[in-house]
Design a protein around this motif. Structure first.
Motif, mmCIF file in Angstrom:
data_model
loop_
_atom_site.group_PDB
_atom_site.id
_atom_site.type_symbol
_atom_site.label_atom_id
_atom_site.label_comp_id
_atom_site.label_asym_id
_atom_site.label_seq_id
_atom_site.Cartn_x
_atom_site.Cartn_y
_atom_site.Cartn_z
ATOM 1 N N ALA A 178 -67.972 -26.758 15.298
ATOM 2 C CA ALA A 178 -67.969 -27.739 14.211
ATOM 3 C C ALA A 178 -67.847 -29.162 14.730
ATOM 4 O O ALA A 178 -68.557 -30.061 14.279
ATOM 5 N N PHE A 179 -66.926 -29.395 15.686
ATOM 6 C CA PHE A 179 -66.601 -30.743 16.120
ATOM 7 C C PHE A 179 -66.594 -30.845 17.644
ATOM 8 O O PHE A 179 -66.174 -29.917 18.343
ATOM 9 N N VAL A 180 -67.029 -31.994 18.136
ATOM 10 C CA VAL A 180 -67.059 -32.283 19.571
ATOM 11 C C VAL A 180 -66.500 -33.681 19.783
ATOM 12 O O VAL A 180 -66.957 -34.633 19.142
ATOM 13 N N LYS A 181 -65.533 -33.802 20.677
ATOM 14 C CA LYS A 181 -64.971 -35.110 21.005
ATOM 15 C C LYS A 181 -64.768 -35.232 22.510
ATOM 16 O O LYS A 181 -64.572 -34.235 23.215
ATOM 17 N N HIS A 182 -64.776 -36.484 22.972
ATOM 18 C CA HIS A 182 -64.529 -36.746 24.389
ATOM 19 C C HIS A 182 -63.158 -36.244 24.814
ATOM 20 O O HIS A 182 -62.975 -35.827 25.961
ATOM 21 N N ARG A 217 -69.540 -39.949 19.199
ATOM 22 C CA ARG A 217 -70.634 -40.311 20.098
ATOM 23 C C ARG A 217 -70.290 -39.961 21.545
ATOM 24 O O ARG A 217 -71.127 -39.445 22.287
ATOM 25 N N GLU A 218 -69.051 -40.254 21.941
ATOM 26 C CA GLU A 218 -68.669 -40.016 23.332
ATOM 27 C C GLU A 218 -68.698 -38.536 23.679
ATOM 28 O O GLU A 218 -69.113 -38.145 24.775
ATOM 29 N N GLY A 219 -68.256 -37.691 22.741
ATOM 30 C CA GLY A 219 -68.294 -36.260 22.994
ATOM 31 C C GLY A 219 -69.716 -35.746 23.153
ATOM 32 O O GLY A 219 -70.010 -34.968 24.067
ATOM 33 N N LEU A 220 -70.617 -36.188 22.253
ATOM 34 C CA LEU A 220 -72.010 -35.759 22.361
ATOM 35 C C LEU A 220 -72.669 -36.322 23.616
ATOM 36 O O LEU A 220 -73.489 -35.649 24.252
ATOM 37 N N ALA A 221 -72.303 -37.540 23.975
ATOM 38 C CA ALA A 221 -72.874 -38.126 25.195
ATOM 39 C C ALA A 221 -72.465 -37.337 26.437
ATOM 40 O O ALA A 221 -73.260 -37.175 27.370
ATOM 41 N N ASP A 222 -71.221 -36.841 26.439
ATOM 42 C CA ASP A 222 -70.789 -35.996 27.563
ATOM 43 C C ASP A 222 -71.659 -34.744 27.665
ATOM 44 O O ASP A 222 -72.096 -34.368 28.763
ATOM 45 N N LEU A 223 -71.903 -34.099 26.541
ATOM 46 C CA LEU A 223 -72.735 -32.891 26.558
ATOM 47 C C LEU A 223 -74.165 -33.221 26.957
ATOM 48 O O LEU A 223 -74.772 -32.505 27.761
ATOM 49 N N GLY A 283 -73.994 -43.965 10.630
ATOM 50 C CA GLY A 283 -72.581 -43.737 10.357
ATOM 51 C C GLY A 283 -72.211 -42.272 10.303
ATOM 52 O O GLY A 283 -71.095 -41.926 9.919
ATOM 53 N N MET A 284 -73.114 -41.379 10.717
ATOM 54 C CA MET A 284 -72.843 -39.949 10.685
ATOM 55 C C MET A 284 -72.070 -39.485 11.913
ATOM 56 O O MET A 284 -71.392 -38.458 11.879
ATOM 57 N N VAL A 285 -72.205 -40.218 13.013
ATOM 58 C CA VAL A 285 -71.476 -39.930 14.245
ATOM 59 C C VAL A 285 -70.737 -41.200 14.643
ATOM 60 O O VAL A 285 -71.364 -42.186 15.039
ATOM 61 N N PRO A 286 -69.417 -41.230 14.533
ATOM 62 C CA PRO A 286 -68.651 -42.427 14.879
ATOM 63 C C PRO A 286 -68.342 -42.486 16.374
ATOM 64 O O PRO A 286 -68.513 -41.502 17.103
ATOM 65 N N THR A 287 -67.882 -43.656 16.803
ATOM 66 C CA THR A 287 -67.348 -43.774 18.157
ATOM 67 C C THR A 287 -65.848 -43.525 18.114
ATOM 68 O O THR A 287 -65.198 -43.737 17.097
#
Length: 406
Positions: free
Chosen positions: A33-37, A69-75, A179-183
């Motif tokens: 459901a959720f991904v974070k840095h 954003r940071e979590g998705l960028a890591d992936l 605004g769907m994926v915040p930082t």
């Protein structure tokens, strides 16, 4: 089969992932459901090493601003050939909420199904629980389980219905602009998990003068099966789908009215988005969008009518309604004049975001989101306009307006 729990268990979700990345399985698939840095920082090096010789697919949800954003960028930074990150989102009132992790080869598989997301709390520090299952693919029953799991993952990753998109840098930028994926807010709460999903810095406004342009929401609206309705029985509730025989018929009250809809659409006219006279010395028209009383009376519970309104000698008023428009949380009001035939939604921000002919969409959300309605202005000429224009089936007398519920 093993039961895993955390934070005090011998093996937590993060330990399970790191152990299996090191085991060099040929394939890893997951749906979360959720991904974070705060979570990905613990596994991103392991995932990059794994991707050098193996394949992975991670399907991630972005509902309720729970993915950063940071979590998705890591992936995304871990993706090699034959690896992918897929974003899933259904614009219907349905949250993408699985936590499923699969490692497999041609002869065996390890599956974990539980409550933990790819966040620090989900991986290590939250109170979470999961079942770990080892499958022997030489056994028919184990093979059947694997096929069912992978069939569901394939469905969630299918891009043909436009509820899933393969993540790349342009899409990530687009989701952030919407605004769907915040930082993430890199403060003392950086490592907070789902309980502090509010610890994000929201992106800026998604539209200028109602036009989305390149930041148009790409995801589709796909209706989902509603829950069974409950009928009221004196002393208890029964499931309307329960057909078990009864020795004696209970005394029943009339069924409570059920909220049969989640969303409302309205075509906007000059009276909704115009500001009135623009000559020097004249006042702008009050920022009000006119909701037909016919629409209010058709689905009164959607508007909180009339129990959540305060009556005065001339009006009915509901104040302090929290809504989300793009990335902003706004406070709006609903006002009904007793002598008039409309309900007025008061908000300068909503009026300023729209143009004549656009569609206003309001959708009820889960109360845990911190606001009551999701509000969207759907401009003419966009992909979503034709979809929601078809929803607006009910004409309004003496007006070009149309509205509809879904």
């Amino acid at each position: 089969m093993d039961f895993l729990h955390q934070p005090a268990g011998n093996q937590r979700l993060g330990d399970f992932l790191k152990e299996n990345f090191a085991a060099k399985w040929p394939i890893f698939r997951a749906a979360v459901a959720f991904v974070k840095h705060s979570g990905t920082k613990h596994i991103v090096d392991d995932l990059k090493e794994f991707a050098k010789d193996s394949n992975f697919q991670i399907i991630a949800g972005i509902d309720h601003l729970g993915t950063s954003r940071e979590g998705l960028a890591d992936l995304l930074g871990s993706v090699e050939d034959n690896c992918e990150v897929v974003i899933f989102h259904n614009r219907a009132f349905s949250t993408f909420h699985p936590k499923l992790y699969l490692f497999r080869s041609d002869t065996a598989a390890e599956v974990l199904v539980g409550s933990g997301n790819l966040t620090e709390g989900g991986l290590f520090t939250n109170y979470e629980a999961a079942l770990r299952i080892s499958l022997d693919l030489k056994v028919d029953s184990d093979n059947t389980i694997l096929r069912e799991i992978e069939s569901r993952l394939d469905t969630w990753a299918d891009t043909s219905e436009r509820t899933a998109f393969r993540l790349d840098e342009p899409l990530l930028d687009r989701l952030c602009a919407l605004g769907m994926v915040p930082t993430e807010s890199f403060s003392a709460a950086e490592d907070a998990d789902d309980a502090q999903d509010g610890e994000v810095a929201r992106a800026g406004r998604t539209r200028e003068n109602g036009r989305e342009g390149p930041t148009e929401n790409p995801f589709a609206f796909v209706p989902v099966q509603p829950p069974p309705r409950k009928a009221k029985v004196i002393g208890r509730e029964i499931d309307e789908q329960d057909e078990s025989p009864r020795q004696s018929a209970p005394v029943t009250a009339a069924p409570e009215p059920a909220l049969a809809v989640r969303g409302f659409c309205l075509t906007l006219q000059q009276t909704d988005v115009g500001v009135g006279q623009t000559t020097t010395g004249t006042s702008r028209r009050s920022p009000e969008i006119f909701i037909p009383l016919k629409a209010r009376d058709e689905q009164p519970d959607f508007w909180g009518w009339d129990g959540r309104f305060v009556e005065t000698p001339t009006t009915y008023r509901r104040e302090g309604i929290r809504v989300r428009l793009g990335s902003e949380i706004l406070t709006v009001s609903l006002l009904g004049w007793k002598a008039k035939r409309d309900l007025r939604l008061g908000s300068e921000a909503i009026r300023s975001a729209a143009n004549v002919g656009d569609i206003l969409r309001l959708e009820l959300v889960d109360p845990s989101a911190g606001y009551e309605y999701y509000v969207e202005i759907i401009p003419q000429g966009t992909t979503q306009f034709s979809t929601f224009d078809r929803v607006c089936k009910t004409a309004v007398r003496n007006s070009k307006k149309r509205y509809g519920y879904y």
